[in-house]
Design a protein around this motif. Structure first.
Motif, PDB file in Angstrom:
ATOM      1  N   LEU A 237       0.826  -1.356   0.042  1.00 31.09           N
ATOM      2  CA  LEU A 237       0.014   0.198   0.039  1.00 31.09           C
ATOM      3  C   LEU A 237       0.868   1.202  -0.080  1.00 31.09           C
ATOM      4  CD1 LEU A 237      -2.660  -0.958   2.617  1.00 31.09           C
ATOM      5  CD2 LEU A 237      -3.040  -0.690   0.118  1.00 31.09           C
ATOM      6  N   THR A 238       2.050   1.338   0.844  1.00 34.63           N
ATOM      7  CA  THR A 238       3.049   2.424   0.662  1.00 34.63           C
ATOM      8  C   THR A 238       3.884   2.687  -0.503  1.00 34.63           C
ATOM      9  OG1 THR A 238       4.463   1.151   1.984  1.00 34.63           O
ATOM     10  CG2 THR A 238       2.859   2.580   3.187  1.00 34.63           C
ATOM     11  N   GLU A 239       4.120   1.447  -1.307  1.00 38.32           N
ATOM     12  CA  GLU A 239       4.888   1.746  -2.286  1.00 38.32           C
ATOM     13  C   GLU A 239       4.369   1.696  -3.643  1.00 38.32           C
ATOM     14  OE1 GLU A 239       7.610  -1.727  -2.063  1.00 38.32           O
ATOM     15  OE2 GLU A 239       8.316  -1.253   0.007  1.00 38.32           O
ATOM     16  N   THR A 240       2.844   1.598  -3.726  1.00 38.14           N
ATOM     17  CA  THR A 240       2.195   1.512  -5.037  1.00 38.14           C
ATOM     18  C   THR A 240       0.859   2.205  -4.760  1.00 38.14           C
ATOM     19  OG1 THR A 240       0.802  -0.484  -4.623  1.00 38.14           O
ATOM     20  CG2 THR A 240       3.005  -0.778  -5.659  1.00 38.14           C
ATOM     21  N   LEU A 241       0.191   2.426  -6.070  1.00 34.49           N
ATOM     22  CA  LEU A 241      -1.064   3.360  -5.614  1.00 34.49           C
ATOM     23  C   LEU A 241      -1.892   2.193  -6.560  1.00 34.49           C
ATOM     24  CD1 LEU A 241      -2.459   6.023  -5.013  1.00 34.49           C
ATOM     25  CD2 LEU A 241      -2.100   6.591  -7.597  1.00 34.49           C
ATOM     26  N   PRO A 242      -2.608   1.291  -5.514  1.00 35.74           N
ATOM     27  CA  PRO A 242      -3.416   0.296  -5.872  1.00 35.74           C
ATOM     28  C   PRO A 242      -4.649   0.722  -6.342  1.00 35.74           C
ATOM     29  CG  PRO A 242      -3.462   0.449  -3.577  1.00 35.74           C
ATOM     30  CD  PRO A 242      -2.523   1.450  -4.157  1.00 35.74           C
ATOM     31  N   GLU A 243      -5.115  -0.110  -7.219  1.00 37.10           N
ATOM     32  CA  GLU A 243      -6.877   0.173  -7.688  1.00 37.10           C
ATOM     33  C   GLU A 243      -7.547   0.055  -6.570  1.00 37.10           C
ATOM     34  OE1 GLU A 243      -7.622   1.190 -10.383  1.00 37.10           O
ATOM     35  OE2 GLU A 243      -5.537   1.124 -11.472  1.00 37.10           O
ATOM     36  N   ARG A 244      -8.822   0.439  -6.626  1.00 34.12           N
ATOM     37  CA  ARG A 244     -10.012   0.286  -5.651  1.00 34.12           C
ATOM     38  C   ARG A 244     -10.072  -1.082  -5.138  1.00 34.12           C
ATOM     39  NH1 ARG A 244     -15.250  -0.476  -4.419  1.00 34.12           N
ATOM     40  NH2 ARG A 244     -16.182   0.751  -2.861  1.00 34.12           N
ATOM     41  N   GLU A 246      -8.052  -3.592  -5.455  1.00 32.97           N
ATOM     42  CA  GLU A 246      -6.951  -4.212  -4.864  1.00 32.97           C
ATOM     43  C   GLU A 246      -6.813  -3.732  -3.251  1.00 32.97           C
ATOM     44  OE1 GLU A 246      -4.041  -2.800  -7.599  1.00 32.97           O
ATOM     45  OE2 GLU A 246      -3.769  -4.665  -8.660  1.00 32.97           O
ATOM     46  N   LEU A 247      -7.249  -2.266  -3.449  1.00 31.47           N
ATOM     47  CA  LEU A 247      -7.084  -1.779  -2.063  1.00 31.47           C
ATOM     48  C   LEU A 247      -8.142  -2.267  -0.872  1.00 31.47           C
ATOM     49  CD1 LEU A 247      -6.181   0.570  -0.293  1.00 31.47           C
ATOM     50  CD2 LEU A 247      -7.830   1.980  -1.067  1.00 31.47           C
ATOM     51  N   ILE A 248      -9.187  -2.647  -1.398  1.00 32.16           N
ATOM     52  CA  ILE A 248     -10.271  -3.374  -0.551  1.00 32.16           C
ATOM     53  C   ILE A 248      -9.703  -4.656  -0.142  1.00 32.16           C
ATOM     54  CG2 ILE A 248     -12.606  -4.431  -0.321  1.00 32.16           C
ATOM     55  CD1 ILE A 248     -13.551  -2.074  -2.147  1.00 32.16           C
ATOM     56  N   ILE A 249      -9.041  -5.479  -1.165  1.00 28.16           N
ATOM     57  CA  ILE A 249      -8.574  -6.847  -0.770  1.00 28.16           C
ATOM     58  C   ILE A 249      -7.560  -6.632   0.273  1.00 28.16           C
ATOM     59  CG2 ILE A 249      -7.363  -8.862  -1.870  1.00 28.16           C
ATOM     60  CD1 ILE A 249      -8.814  -8.377  -4.166  1.00 28.16           C
ATOM     61  N   ALA A 250      -6.557  -5.683   0.078  1.00 23.12           N
ATOM     62  CA  ALA A 250      -5.405  -5.479   0.985  1.00 23.12           C
ATOM     63  C   ALA A 250      -5.936  -5.224   2.393  1.00 23.12           C
ATOM     64  CB  ALA A 250      -4.667  -4.340   0.563  1.00 23.12           C
ATOM     65  N   LEU A 251      -7.131  -4.471   2.540  1.00 24.48           N
ATOM     66  CA  LEU A 251      -7.377  -3.828   3.644  1.00 24.48           C
ATOM     67  C   LEU A 251      -8.154  -4.919   4.357  1.00 24.48           C
ATOM     68  CD1 LEU A 251      -8.937  -0.127   2.825  1.00 24.48           C
ATOM     69  CD2 LEU A 251      -7.014  -0.902   4.222  1.00 24.48           C
ATOM     70  N   LYS A 252      -8.965  -5.709   3.563  1.00 24.15           N
ATOM     71  CA  LYS A 252      -9.605  -6.896   4.275  1.00 24.15           C
ATOM     72  C   LYS A 252      -8.524  -8.025   4.773  1.00 24.15           C
ATOM     73  CE  LYS A 252     -13.942  -7.205   1.872  1.00 24.15           C
ATOM     74  NZ  LYS A 252     -14.835  -7.891   0.733  1.00 24.15           N
ATOM     75  N   GLU A 253      -7.462  -8.258   4.157  1.00 20.28           N
ATOM     76  CA  GLU A 253      -6.453  -9.149   4.631  1.00 20.28           C
ATOM     77  C   GLU A 253      -5.544  -8.415   5.817  1.00 20.28           C
ATOM     78  OE1 GLU A 253      -5.604 -12.135   3.568  1.00 20.28           O
ATOM     79  OE2 GLU A 253      -7.243 -12.026   2.325  1.00 20.28           O
ATOM     80  N   LEU A 254      -5.486  -7.271   5.971  1.00 20.17           N
ATOM     81  CA  LEU A 254      -5.035  -6.495   7.051  1.00 20.17           C
ATOM     82  C   LEU A 254      -6.010  -6.779   8.260  1.00 20.17           C
ATOM     83  CD1 LEU A 254      -3.341  -2.991   5.331  1.00 20.17           C
ATOM     84  CD2 LEU A 254      -2.130  -4.887   6.872  1.00 20.17           C
TER      85      LEU A 254
END
Length: 434
Positions: A237-244, A246-254
């Motif tokens: 999340l800090t090194e790229t600018l993910p699509e919406r 991808e961002l939702i998937i990453a936040l769910k995993e977090l």
């Protein structure tokens, strides 16, 4: 034997002043001090009766001394109860020698072998004091040995009146034999009790080392994975600018990793508190439905990702009398286990109803179930090997153990019905608010 000790109150007296805040070694010393005080009380009463019957010189002075010593030894038990342990021990090692001094100086001299007890009391401080209190150990040891040497080599026989039992040489010899046998009995009893408790200390050390190893294992394996996952997604999340998406998937995993880490830490801390007996219970009237909803909200994402459906049937008015933190931890653990060991797209059922003085909460699933050995280990409070969920989810093996202990602390009951590949049904009985 335990029943007899409990019936006559010996166990209660031995444990005066012993509480959960004391370490095991200090508890052993307090119990030994109580044991010596009890033996001293019984011994002084016995000799007071024998001296009166045998016609000992200055018997009423000796009876007064025995009475004073009995009162002092009783006060020592009271000091231990009030947790004034050091004062009690110092007073004890001096008090137990007082009647011997008077018996040997005033009444019997070196007749009857009463001065042999000085050798026994010279050893007492070694089991009553810690190494840090070595001054008292050495002082009492050398003082009692000096008394023994004095009466052995410089003492004179007692002078007994004609016509009394003690005037007869064989009665004097019986007193000497009694002194020797009593000394051996006291030494054997104190050392046996000390060895018994030394064995307890060794077992406690082994148990503590096993717990330490388990804690390190949990920290190394069960927390390393979720924290590593969080680190990876935060880096993404800090090194790229993910699509919406991808961002939702990453936040769910977090969120999943955070929940998993939280549950592992909570179980670990609760387990340590239970093992160290430092887990206070605060009972109050609570709404069961609210606690179930809170636990369900925390685990909704975990259930949704696995396609698990909730089947909840809990009246909103049900109240229970329990500790909120403990019962919430239990419910979260049981919900998490039900999700973890259910097959994808399964159903977790939660039902609750009033049953006499209890509210019965039933949590069931149709997952992989538990073996009879696992259920037996859980009921006996023994850790069992970590098992994996139906999608490789890993647990610590502590969850059910923590639940069992917490429910027991609140006066709750838990019954587990399960068999491999047939699912699990857990019924909890929680006292209601009446």
């Amino acid at each position: 034997m335990k029943f007899v000790f409990n019936s006559i109150g010996i166990r209660f007296l031995l444990n005066l002043g012993v509480n959960n805040q004391l370490d095991l070694q200090t508890s052993v010393r307090v119990q030994l001090a109580n044991l010596i005080a009890i033996l001293g009380i019984l011994s002084n009463i016995q000799y007071s009766i024998l001296f009166t019957i045998a016609g000992a010189p200055y018997v009423w002075i000796m009876n007064l001394i025995h009475f004073t010593v009995v009162c002092t030894l009783s006060y020592i038990l009271y000091l231990n109860k009030k947790e004034k342990y050091v004062t009690a021990r110092i007073l004890l090692v001096f008090t137990i020698s007082v009647p011997l001094l008077f018996v040997s100086f005033v009444s019997f001299g070196n007749t009857g072998g009463f001065y042999y007890y000085f050798l026994v009391f010279a050893l007492a401080p070694f089991v009553l004091f810690s190494y840090e209190e070595k001054f008292w150990i050495l002082f009492v040891f050398f003082t009692n040995n000096l008394f023994y040497i004095w009466f052995e080599f410089f003492g004179k026989p007692g002078q007994f009146s004609l016509g009394t039992l003690l005037y007869e040489p064989y009665i004097q010899e019986l007193f000497r034999i009694n002194s020797v046998m009593s000394c051996l009995f006291f030494v054997a009893l104190i050392m046996f009790y000390f060895l018994r408790n030394t064995n307890r200390i060794q077992k406690e050390m082994l148990r503590t080392n096993a717990h330490k190893d388990r804690i390190f294992s949990i920290l190394a394996h069960d927390l390393k994975g979720p924290i590593g996952t969080m680190n990876s997604f935060l880096g993404f999340l800090t090194e790229t600018l993910p699509e919406r998406d991808e961002l939702i998937i990453a936040l769910k995993e977090l969120k999943k990793s955070t929940n998993q880490s939280y549950l592992v830490l909570e179980n670990l801390l609760d387990w340590v508190r239970n093992e160290s007996k430092k887990n206070p219970t605060n009972l109050e009237t609570l709404n069961l439905y609210s606690m179930i909803q809170n636990a369900k909200d925390i685990l909704d994402l975990q259930a949704t990702d696995k396609g698990i459906e909730w089947n909840v049937s809990v009246p909103s008015h049900l109240t229970v009398f329990c500790d909120e933190r403990m019962i919430s931890t239990v419910i979260r653990n049981l919900f998490s286990n039900a999700i973890k060991f259910s097959h994808p797209h399964g159903i977790v059922s939660i039902h609750a109803h009033q049953s006499g003085n209890y509210v019965e909460l039933v949590i069931s699933d149709l997952g992989i179930g538990m073996s009879k050995e696992q259920i037996k280990q859980m009921e006996e409070g023994k850790p069992f090997p970590t098992t994996f969920g139906t999608q490789g989810e890993k647990g610590t093996g502590l969850g059910l153990l923590v639940c069992t202990e917490m429910l027991k602390n609140q006066g709750c009951r838990m019954d587990v019905t399960s068999s491999p590949n047939q699912g699990t049904k857990i019924t909890i009985q929680i006292p209601n608010s009446l």
